[in-house]
Scaffold this active site. Sequence first.
Site, mmCIF file in Angstrom:
data_model
loop_
_atom_site.group_PDB
_atom_site.id
_atom_site.type_symbol
_atom_site.label_atom_id
_atom_site.label_comp_id
_atom_site.label_asym_id
_atom_site.label_seq_id
_atom_site.Cartn_x
_atom_site.Cartn_y
_atom_site.Cartn_z
ATOM 1 N N ASP A 225 -46.148 -24.499 -20.286
ATOM 2 C CA ASP A 225 -45.116 -23.798 -21.042
ATOM 3 C C ASP A 225 -45.599 -23.094 -22.309
ATOM 4 O O ASP A 225 -45.202 -21.979 -22.605
ATOM 5 C CB ASP A 225 -44.016 -24.784 -21.464
ATOM 6 C CG ASP A 225 -43.500 -25.627 -20.328
ATOM 7 O OD1 ASP A 225 -43.962 -25.448 -19.189
ATOM 8 O OD2 ASP A 225 -42.646 -26.482 -20.575
ATOM 9 N N GLU A 523 -48.547 -38.609 -20.706
ATOM 10 C CA GLU A 523 -48.204 -37.266 -20.219
ATOM 11 C C GLU A 523 -49.406 -36.332 -20.327
ATOM 12 O O GLU A 523 -49.714 -35.581 -19.414
ATOM 13 C CB GLU A 523 -47.026 -36.736 -21.038
ATOM 14 C CG GLU A 523 -46.552 -35.354 -20.641
ATOM 15 C CD GLU A 523 -45.411 -34.864 -21.517
ATOM 16 O OE1 GLU A 523 -44.943 -33.731 -21.283
ATOM 17 O OE2 GLU A 523 -45.003 -35.593 -22.456
#
Length: 594
Positions: A225, A523
């Site tokens: 992103d 993550e």
Amino acid sequence: MDRTTQLTAPRTGITTSLRTSGTPAHSSGPPSPPGPDGVTRTGALVYDPAGTAGSLHLRAARVLNGNWTGTSTVPSRGLYPHQWSWDSAFISIGLRHLSPLRAQTELETLLGAQWGDGRIPHIVFNPSVPLDAYFPSPDFWRSSTAGRAAGAPRTVQTSGIVQPPVHALAAWLVHQADPGLSRARGFLTRAYPRLAAWHRYLLHRRDLGGGGLASVVHPWEQGMDNSPCWDAPLSRITPAPARSFRRADLDHGSAEDRPTDLDYGRYVRLATDYRDGGYADGAGEFAVEDPAFNALLIASEHALAHIAQELGAAGTARHARAERLTAALVDRLWDPAEGMFFCRDVYGGEESGALEAVRGSRSGALGAERSKRSGALETEHRSRSGARGSERRSQTGAHEADHRSQSSALGAERRSPRGALIPERGVAGLIPLLLPALPRDIAATLVRTASGPHFGLGDSTRLAPSYDLTGDAFDPHRYWRGPAWFNTNWLLERGLRLHGEQTRADGLRAALLDTADESGFAEYVDPYDGEACGALGFSWTAALTLDLLHAPEGADQFAPHPGHDTFDRAHSASAYGNARAYMFETGAKGGDRG
């Protein structure tokens, strides 16, 4: 095996031990019923391949169980409480080692939310989650109303954008984990038309640059992103006012590690304009051809060919299309002077300065590379005329008319003939190493770039960073602007192995397993020291850890897992285990959907 077969070969190759309550591993006594977390009422282990309570296998399995909702797996309970598209694809690849049934259900749930135009939305929203738990929430996307013309489903709320197309590759690997179960449930029979429609959407509706590649229309679609690769095309976007949205992501992470408010405002503006335009493709101000997105489309096209063959059809046309797309990827995004693939800003101006000189000098080198391809591939590639390839001429009249109208709406004045390469080195530029038809010299060059000063793989970094170590925008902790991610490194490990770099692949596999273990399945991590960043207990980190654990160094053989039956019984015994709960909305009787 040839490279295409190797790409889609299962990664399993170890046998596992099954532990049950009150029953030694060697006993033939019946197991006690397991609970929803894979543990029996007395706490003994149901799935423990390593034979110890604290094994990496079991801890990864517990992460996936803890994030399982009954029909899909959330990436993270706090930060990401819904179903994400490419997350579910990666998650299913790991879940197949625990429960092929659950892995099939994961993909079926996602495909059940597919739009009529073929797109698979990047988020499928859980209606039981409060609206303020995540932004943008369902009331922002308004899929059932704003997406009506594009065929958005009426019974489930989704986002309106997409994510990288890993799904056919995942479906094929999941099928291979238990072909008998897959055939009995008609898994591929029901998934294939949806996956084919998904690829048609990307190849026809999203060829905004006219060169045969799919474009993303929002940075969130590419999955990485906040990459610096988006900075130049995003700079043309007027950000939405900060008062018009509330960032729920900052409730779960440090602002220093997340996108800036300015970037987020631009993300919101792009998504708002796309929504208000009825999710029609080609009308926005952002369109980028990304090497990773297209490489995953090509890999999945190869997988879709294998699925077609499994279902009794010829897969040759899909393999040929994958090779044409590989040629287009090299033609439009490969830069031999820089030794990697770059993103192309479709609406950007012509390259200037050093990049223009590089692009001008590459024709000879590219011609030499292209001449090494097979005659059939070269002939097919030369026969393309402008924006229309043979695969696009075969589309339905409705799709053809729709695409022509979108192209007209764009207008020739809005883009240069080729757009402009974006001179930022992101990890996306290494992902085409995954492709079996990639010319050998390009694959060798990518390996050198990955291990060189820009990414330091196997040298200065544990895992390949998401962005150039020497770049001005590099930050080892900020979201996609430097940290290392497990899914991109898993793809690189597979690509290295595919192209014969076994020693490098083994080293990366070991680093991935060590880092997942030490970081608590984070993550993402600092690429230098593996320090955990973002959410802990992240689903695709745990899932891809399982996949690597089931693939010994250098192995690509399939072996059944004794733990499948017990894990599947636990799944089937749950409130969500009834196959009737997962009916696909296709009109067919029987079968499952999520």
